[in-house]
Design an enzyme around this catalytic site. Structure first.
Site, PDB file in Angstrom:
ATOM      1  N   SER A 142      30.518  52.257  28.086  1.00 41.27           N
ATOM      2  CA  SER A 142      31.190  52.270  26.663  1.00 41.27           C
ATOM      3  C   SER A 142      32.610  50.884  26.085  1.00 41.27           C
ATOM      4  CB  SER A 142      31.862  54.054  26.176  1.00 41.27           C
ATOM      5  OG  SER A 142      32.242  53.426  24.746  1.00 41.27           O
ATOM      6  N   THR A 158      30.111  61.885  23.981  1.00 39.81           N
ATOM      7  CA  THR A 158      28.746  61.503  23.700  1.00 39.81           C
ATOM      8  C   THR A 158      27.959  61.736  24.608  1.00 39.81           C
ATOM      9  OG1 THR A 158      27.940  59.287  24.733  1.00 39.81           O
ATOM     10  CG2 THR A 158      29.626  59.794  26.050  1.00 39.81           C
ATOM     11  N   LYS A 190      26.539  66.612  23.159  1.00 42.32           N
ATOM     12  CA  LYS A 190      27.340  66.248  22.530  1.00 42.32           C
ATOM     13  C   LYS A 190      26.350  68.178  21.118  1.00 42.32           C
ATOM     14  CE  LYS A 190      27.026  61.058  20.474  1.00 42.32           C
ATOM     15  NZ  LYS A 190      25.913  60.622  19.889  1.00 42.32           N
ATOM     16  N   SER A 192      12.106  60.831  18.637  1.00 40.10           N
ATOM     17  CA  SER A 192      12.543  62.499  18.248  1.00 40.10           C
ATOM     18  C   SER A 192      13.535  62.468  19.092  1.00 40.10           C
ATOM     19  CB  SER A 192      11.570  62.774  18.529  1.00 40.10           C
ATOM     20  OG  SER A 192      10.872  62.550  19.423  1.00 40.10           O
ATOM     21  N   ALA A 233      19.720  60.621  18.349  1.00 39.17           N
ATOM     22  CA  ALA A 233      19.968  59.686  17.372  1.00 39.17           C
ATOM     23  C   ALA A 233      19.535  59.898  16.433  1.00 39.17           C
ATOM     24  CB  ALA A 233      20.048  58.536  18.122  1.00 39.17           C
ATOM     25  N   LEU A 238      18.782  50.808  16.942  1.00 43.17           N
ATOM     26  CA  LEU A 238      20.058  51.461  17.432  1.00 43.17           C
ATOM     27  C   LEU A 238      20.611  50.864  18.523  1.00 43.17           C
ATOM     28  CD1 LEU A 238      19.270  53.032  15.256  1.00 43.17           C
ATOM     29  CD2 LEU A 238      19.774  55.374  16.935  1.00 43.17           C
ATOM     30  N   TYR A 298      22.835  48.633  21.323  1.00 41.41           N
ATOM     31  CA  TYR A 298      23.637  47.442  20.837  1.00 41.41           C
ATOM     32  C   TYR A 298      23.789  46.469  21.902  1.00 41.41           C
ATOM     33  CZ  TYR A 298      27.103  50.642  22.911  1.00 41.41           C
ATOM     34  OH  TYR A 298      27.675  52.062  23.173  1.00 41.41           O
ATOM     35  N   GLY A 308      22.184  47.605  16.936  1.00 45.94           N
ATOM     36  CA  GLY A 308      23.395  48.460  16.791  1.00 45.94           C
ATOM     37  C   GLY A 308      24.714  48.910  16.797  1.00 45.94           C
TER      38      GLY A 308
HETATM   39  P1  NAP Z   1      18.151  60.810  23.096  1.00 40.38           P
HETATM   40  O1  NAP Z   1      18.775  62.425  22.458  1.00 40.38           O
HETATM   41  O2  NAP Z   1      17.825  60.730  25.138  1.00 40.38           O
HETATM   42  O3  NAP Z   1      16.708  60.596  22.216  1.00 40.38           O
HETATM   43  C1  NAP Z   1      15.539  58.799  23.299  1.00 40.38           C
HETATM   44  C2  NAP Z   1      14.880  59.578  22.337  1.00 40.38           C
HETATM   45  O4  NAP Z   1      13.190  58.120  22.887  1.00 40.38           O
HETATM   46  C3  NAP Z   1      13.349  60.550  22.705  1.00 40.38           C
HETATM   47  O5  NAP Z   1      12.330  61.011  21.642  1.00 40.38           O
HETATM   48  C4  NAP Z   1      13.360  59.773  24.009  1.00 40.38           C
HETATM   49  O6  NAP Z   1      11.450  60.803  24.175  1.00 40.38           O
HETATM   50  C5  NAP Z   1      12.189  59.015  23.732  1.00 40.38           C
HETATM   51  N1  NAP Z   1      12.277  57.658  25.061  1.00 40.38           N
HETATM   52  C6  NAP Z   1      12.973  57.617  25.490  1.00 40.38           C
HETATM   53  N2  NAP Z   1      12.137  57.108  26.900  1.00 40.38           N
HETATM   54  C7  NAP Z   1      11.229  56.074  26.167  1.00 40.38           C
HETATM   55  C8  NAP Z   1      10.538  55.528  26.554  1.00 40.38           C
HETATM   56  N3  NAP Z   1      10.485  54.636  27.903  1.00 40.38           N
HETATM   57  N4  NAP Z   1       9.060  55.086  25.826  1.00 40.38           N
HETATM   58  C9  NAP Z   1       9.042  56.401  24.238  1.00 40.38           C
HETATM   59  N5  NAP Z   1       9.905  57.674  24.049  1.00 40.38           N
HETATM   60  C10 NAP Z   1      11.161  57.058  24.560  1.00 40.38           C
HETATM   61  O7  NAP Z   1      18.794  59.760  23.053  1.00 40.38           O
HETATM   62  P2  NAP Z   1      18.991  59.213  22.014  1.00 40.38           P
HETATM   63  O8  NAP Z   1      21.339  60.514  22.076  1.00 40.38           O
HETATM   64  O9  NAP Z   1      18.975  59.390  20.298  1.00 40.38           O
HETATM   65  O10 NAP Z   1      20.003  57.777  22.282  1.00 40.38           O
HETATM   66  C11 NAP Z   1      18.684  57.307  21.558  1.00 40.38           C
HETATM   67  C12 NAP Z   1      19.500  55.466  22.173  1.00 40.38           C
HETATM   68  O11 NAP Z   1      20.093  55.474  20.288  1.00 40.38           O
HETATM   69  C13 NAP Z   1      20.041  54.789  23.039  1.00 40.38           C
HETATM   70  O12 NAP Z   1      19.439  53.704  23.924  1.00 40.38           O
HETATM   71  C14 NAP Z   1      21.427  54.819  22.971  1.00 40.38           C
HETATM   72  O13 NAP Z   1      22.298  54.351  23.077  1.00 40.38           O
HETATM   73  C15 NAP Z   1      21.521  54.596  21.027  1.00 40.38           C
HETATM   74  N6  NAP Z   1      22.413  55.177  20.528  1.00 40.38           N
HETATM   75  C16 NAP Z   1      22.982  53.955  19.244  1.00 40.38           C
HETATM   76  C17 NAP Z   1      24.280  54.599  18.054  1.00 40.38           C
HETATM   77  C18 NAP Z   1      25.219  53.586  18.015  1.00 40.38           C
HETATM   78  O14 NAP Z   1      25.960  53.679  17.654  1.00 40.38           O
HETATM   79  N7  NAP Z   1      24.688  51.641  17.748  1.00 40.38           N
HETATM   80  C19 NAP Z   1      24.279  55.388  18.331  1.00 40.38           C
HETATM   81  C20 NAP Z   1      23.845  56.724  19.058  1.00 40.38           C
HETATM   82  C21 NAP Z   1      22.211  56.164  19.825  1.00 40.38           C
HETATM   83  P3  NAP Z   1      11.393  62.001  25.757  1.00 40.38           P
HETATM   84  O15 NAP Z   1      11.796  63.559  25.022  1.00 40.38           O
HETATM   85  O16 NAP Z   1       9.960  61.993  26.346  1.00 40.38           O
HETATM   86  O17 NAP Z   1      12.240  61.464  27.049  1.00 40.38           O
END
Ligand code: NAP
Length: 289
Positions: A19, A66, A70, A130, A133, A229, A231, A252
């Site tokens: 982080s 985190t 969450k 989906s 985030a 998203l 970074y 991000g």
């Molecule tokens: P999450 O709840 O685990 O959701 C991830 C999504 O991506 C799910 O739909 C997942 O599908 C899909 N996915 C995972 N691996 C994949 C692959 N190889 N190919 C295609 N789809 C895939 O995670 P999250 O909390 O939404 O976070 C997602 C990303 O956003 C992370 O990289 C996180 O670091 C980033 N983020 C950044 C910020 C920021 O402040 N910049 C804030 C929040 C999140 P499945 O359900 O099939 O696994």
């Protein structure tokens, strides 16, 4: 200076070692001259309740939550803001006057921040992924008055749930990533947001991976803004690919900082810190790494 009077704010998650929040939040706390520090505490699922209970009894002023807590943290809070309730996700807590946890979610504000200056009213958008985030992103796109949202995912069940959650608020459709309709949507989209972790810097990720593979992106053209998203790395393989096509790209980092500024304001009952304070601290840290 850290003294016996110093209180703290903590990030609770698992893992937390990657982080950047301690870097930017400590810079902001120093800027404000508060006798507060920010630390990261790794916490397993089974320990979440006891850790949050213990923190109520010591000099802890607030928390960031985190992955993977969450959603689980809902049951441990006595007050939950409307936005956290709606998104079914919490990322910020503080103790209220009864010494109980009051919760909110600052990710929507964070997501919107780099888009505010652009005119995106009535435009078409695509969200990839989906998960958690994606919910904040969709809420942000609704707030920005986009006309349509198409969500592309590999996960049918979370995709259906997500669409159900928002279908009474905006024209929204879900597609599986192998659906041929995606090509036309990509050609026409004004904004595409990647919320999948594909492209993130990890030990196992292959170099230059794009979400859903390179052919998925064949109709991308320069009129589309591409927002990832992730970074770290910045830019990601997707953003490098999109920049080569002439697209405006957004990483991000601004979202991370903007959600952090909102969290800090929540903990301190409204204190504000300029964007550059957190941004400069992160830049300096990332350049040295
Ligand atoms: P999450 O709840 O685990 O959701 C991830 C999504 O991506 C799910 O739909 C997942 O599908 C899909 N996915 C995972 N691996 C994949 C692959 N190889 N190919 C295609 N789809 C895939 O995670 P999250 O909390 O939404 O976070 C997602 C990303 O956003 C992370 O990289 C996180 O670091 C980033 N983020 C950044 C910020 C920021 O402040 N910049 C804030 C929040 C999140 P499945 O359900 O099939 O696994």
């Amino acid at each position: 200076m850290i003294t016996s009077e110093t209180s703290f704010i903590a990030l609770i998650g698992n893992p937390v070692s990657h982080s950047l929040s301690p870097i930017m939040q400590n810079a902001a706390l120093r800027y404000l001259g508060l006798d507060l520090i920010y630390i990261a505490i790794p916490c397993r699922d089974e320990d979440l309740e006891s850790v949050l209970d213990s923190l109520k009894n010591i000099n802890c002023k607030g928390l960031n939550i985190t992955i993977p807590h969450k959603e689980k943290v809902f049951d441990l809070c006595s007050e939950i803001s409307p936005i956290a309730n709606k998104l079914k996700a919490i990322n910020t807590l503080k103790l209220n006057t009864e010494k109980e946890w009051s919760a909110t979610n600052t990710d929507v504000d964070g997501f919107i921040y780099p888009l505010k200056a652009l005119s995106l009213k009535n435009k078409q958008s695509i969200v990839l992924g989906s998960g958690g985030a994606a919910r904040s992103v969709i809420q942000g796109l609704i707030n920005l008055n986009f006309s349509t949202i198409s969500v592309v995912s590999r996960n049918k069940s979370s995709l259906e749930k997500l669409i159900k959650n928002f279908e009474d608020q905006i024209e929204i459709q879900g597609l599986l990533n192998n659906d041929n309709k995606a090509q036309n949507l990509i050609k026409e989209a004004n904004l595409i947001v990647n919320t999948t972790p594909v492209g993130m810097k990890t030990a196992t990720n292959k170099e230059n991976m794009l979400p859903y593979g390179e052919t998925f992106w064949r109709s991308l053209n320069s009129k589309t803004i591409v927002y990832d998203l992730i970074y770290n790395p910045a830019p990601t393989p997707l953003l490098k690919f999109s920049a080569k096509k002439g697209c405006l790209i957004i990483d991000g980092l601004q979202m991370l900082i903007a959600q952090g500024i909102k969290s800090l304001s929540f903990w301190t009952d409204g204190l504000e810190v300029p964007f550059h304070v957190m941004n400069d601290a992160l830049k300096e840290y990332l350049e040295k790494k």
